[in-house]
Design a protein around this motif. Structure first.
Motif, mmCIF file in Angstrom:
data_model
loop_
_atom_site.group_PDB
_atom_site.id
_atom_site.type_symbol
_atom_site.label_atom_id
_atom_site.label_comp_id
_atom_site.label_asym_id
_atom_site.label_seq_id
_atom_site.Cartn_x
_atom_site.Cartn_y
_atom_site.Cartn_z
ATOM 1 N N GLN A 26 0.825 -1.213 0.000
ATOM 2 C CA GLN A 26 0.000 0.000 0.000
ATOM 3 C C GLN A 26 0.864 1.271 0.000
ATOM 4 O O GLN A 26 0.717 2.116 -0.883
ATOM 5 C CB GLN A 26 -0.957 0.004 1.203
ATOM 6 C CG GLN A 26 -2.072 -0.987 1.094
ATOM 7 C CD GLN A 26 -3.135 -0.590 0.082
ATOM 8 O OE1 GLN A 26 -3.034 0.402 -0.614
ATOM 9 N NE2 GLN A 26 -4.161 -1.393 0.015
ATOM 10 N N PRO A 27 1.776 1.456 0.974
ATOM 11 C CA PRO A 27 2.603 2.676 0.937
ATOM 12 C C PRO A 27 3.537 2.720 -0.260
ATOM 13 O O PRO A 27 3.818 3.799 -0.791
ATOM 14 C CB PRO A 27 3.394 2.639 2.245
ATOM 15 C CG PRO A 27 2.898 1.505 3.022
ATOM 16 C CD PRO A 27 1.986 0.694 2.178
ATOM 17 N N ALA A 28 4.009 1.549 -0.713
ATOM 18 C CA ALA A 28 4.901 1.532 -1.873
ATOM 19 C C ALA A 28 4.175 2.015 -3.124
ATOM 20 O O ALA A 28 4.748 2.750 -3.940
ATOM 21 C CB ALA A 28 5.455 0.126 -2.090
ATOM 22 N N SER A 29 2.903 1.637 -3.278
ATOM 23 C CA SER A 29 2.157 2.102 -4.448
ATOM 24 C C SER A 29 1.889 3.612 -4.355
ATOM 25 O O SER A 29 1.903 4.308 -5.365
ATOM 26 C CB SER A 29 0.852 1.332 -4.604
ATOM 27 O OG SER A 29 -0.065 1.654 -3.589
ATOM 28 N N LEU A 30 1.673 4.113 -3.159
ATOM 29 C CA LEU A 30 1.467 5.558 -2.990
ATOM 30 C C LEU A 30 2.741 6.335 -3.315
ATOM 31 O O LEU A 30 2.707 7.318 -4.060
ATOM 32 C CB LEU A 30 1.005 5.872 -1.563
ATOM 33 C CG LEU A 30 0.790 7.348 -1.252
ATOM 34 C CD1 LEU A 30 -0.325 7.919 -2.122
ATOM 35 C CD2 LEU A 30 0.484 7.538 0.211
ATOM 36 N N VAL A 31 3.865 5.887 -2.786
ATOM 37 C CA VAL A 31 5.136 6.569 -3.044
ATOM 38 C C VAL A 31 5.488 6.497 -4.529
ATOM 39 O O VAL A 31 5.913 7.489 -5.128
ATOM 40 C CB VAL A 31 6.263 5.967 -2.174
ATOM 41 C CG1 VAL A 31 7.628 6.472 -2.595
ATOM 42 C CG2 VAL A 31 6.013 6.282 -0.706
ATOM 43 N N GLY A 32 5.291 5.336 -5.135
ATOM 44 C CA GLY A 32 5.565 5.204 -6.568
ATOM 45 C C GLY A 32 4.672 6.105 -7.405
ATOM 46 O O GLY A 32 5.127 6.709 -8.378
ATOM 47 N N GLY A 33 3.422 6.216 -7.023
ATOM 48 C CA GLY A 33 2.504 7.096 -7.749
ATOM 49 C C GLY A 33 2.862 8.559 -7.597
ATOM 50 O O GLY A 33 2.766 9.341 -8.558
ATOM 51 N N ILE A 34 3.275 8.946 -6.402
ATOM 52 C CA ILE A 34 3.677 10.340 -6.182
ATOM 53 C C ILE A 34 4.927 10.664 -6.990
ATOM 54 O O ILE A 34 5.020 11.732 -7.609
ATOM 55 C CB ILE A 34 3.872 10.608 -4.675
ATOM 56 C CG1 ILE A 34 2.511 10.627 -3.980
ATOM 57 C CG2 ILE A 34 4.607 11.921 -4.442
ATOM 58 C CD1 ILE A 34 2.568 10.725 -2.482
ATOM 59 N N LEU A 35 5.888 9.741 -7.023
ATOM 60 C CA LEU A 35 7.090 9.960 -7.843
ATOM 61 C C LEU A 35 6.740 10.037 -9.326
ATOM 62 O O LEU A 35 7.262 10.889 -10.056
ATOM 63 C CB LEU A 35 8.107 8.845 -7.605
ATOM 64 C CG LEU A 35 8.855 8.887 -6.286
ATOM 65 C CD1 LEU A 35 9.699 7.634 -6.119
ATOM 66 C CD2 LEU A 35 9.712 10.124 -6.193
ATOM 67 N N GLY A 36 5.848 9.151 -9.776
ATOM 68 C CA GLY A 36 5.427 9.198 -11.180
ATOM 69 C C GLY A 36 4.700 10.487 -11.515
ATOM 70 O O GLY A 36 4.883 11.059 -12.598
ATOM 71 N N ILE A 63 -6.640 1.669 -6.960
ATOM 72 C CA ILE A 63 -5.585 0.662 -6.808
ATOM 73 C C ILE A 63 -5.503 0.193 -5.363
ATOM 74 O O ILE A 63 -5.365 -1.000 -5.089
ATOM 75 C CB ILE A 63 -4.231 1.220 -7.296
ATOM 76 C CG1 ILE A 63 -4.256 1.391 -8.814
ATOM 77 C CG2 ILE A 63 -3.072 0.324 -6.880
ATOM 78 C CD1 ILE A 63 -3.083 2.155 -9.364
ATOM 79 N N ALA A 64 -5.604 1.134 -4.422
ATOM 80 C CA ALA A 64 -5.544 0.769 -3.004
ATOM 81 C C ALA A 64 -6.727 -0.109 -2.616
ATOM 82 O O ALA A 64 -6.567 -1.057 -1.837
ATOM 83 C CB ALA A 64 -5.521 2.036 -2.147
ATOM 84 N N ILE A 65 -7.895 0.167 -3.152
ATOM 85 C CA ILE A 65 -9.075 -0.659 -2.855
ATOM 86 C C ILE A 65 -8.887 -2.070 -3.406
ATOM 87 O O ILE A 65 -9.163 -3.063 -2.720
ATOM 88 C CB ILE A 65 -10.349 0.005 -3.406
ATOM 89 C CG1 ILE A 65 -10.670 1.270 -2.608
ATOM 90 C CG2 ILE A 65 -11.532 -0.958 -3.370
ATOM 91 C CD1 ILE A 65 -11.750 2.134 -3.211
ATOM 92 N N ILE A 66 -8.400 -2.170 -4.636
ATOM 93 C CA ILE A 66 -8.164 -3.485 -5.236
ATOM 94 C C ILE A 66 -7.116 -4.256 -4.442
ATOM 95 O O ILE A 66 -7.293 -5.446 -4.146
ATOM 96 C CB ILE A 66 -7.751 -3.339 -6.716
ATOM 97 C CG1 ILE A 66 -8.937 -2.843 -7.542
ATOM 98 C CG2 ILE A 66 -7.207 -4.651 -7.271
ATOM 99 C CD1 ILE A 66 -8.573 -2.392 -8.936
#
Length: 88
Positions: A26-36, A63-66
């Motif tokens: 979950q946090p990794a997808s958030l950080v990756g999305g913010i960087l993108g 994405i977080a819900i899925i």
């Protein structure tokens, strides 16, 4: 204390391993999305703060819900396997 090496199938059947996996995803997808989003904003000359709410609402939240639903299903499956293995 030596760490016990587990096969991928053992990890899939261990509820604690599943919980750790999705707790880090979950946090990794958030950080990756913010960087993108930051890279996209600098490439397109748009303000980062104008793009970020759109990304969070239409990108990260679904994405977080899925990820949460898949994590809950795998966690429940691993719990059932653990309980079934203890009964046998």
């Amino acid at each position: 204390m030596a760490r016990k090496h587990m096969t991928p199938l053992e990890r899939l059947n261990d509820p604690n391993e599943i919980l750790k996996l999705f707790a880090f995803m979950q946090p990794a997808s958030l950080v990756g999305g913010i960087l993108g989003t930051w890279i996209k904003s600098s490439a397109s000359n748009e303000s980062f703060f104008e793009i970020l709410p759109q990304y969070l609402l239409f990108g990260w939240v679904p994405i977080a819900i899925i990820l949460a639903v898949v994590g809950i299903l795998l966690f429940k499956r691993a719990e059932r396997k653990t309980v079934k293995g203890q009964r046998d």
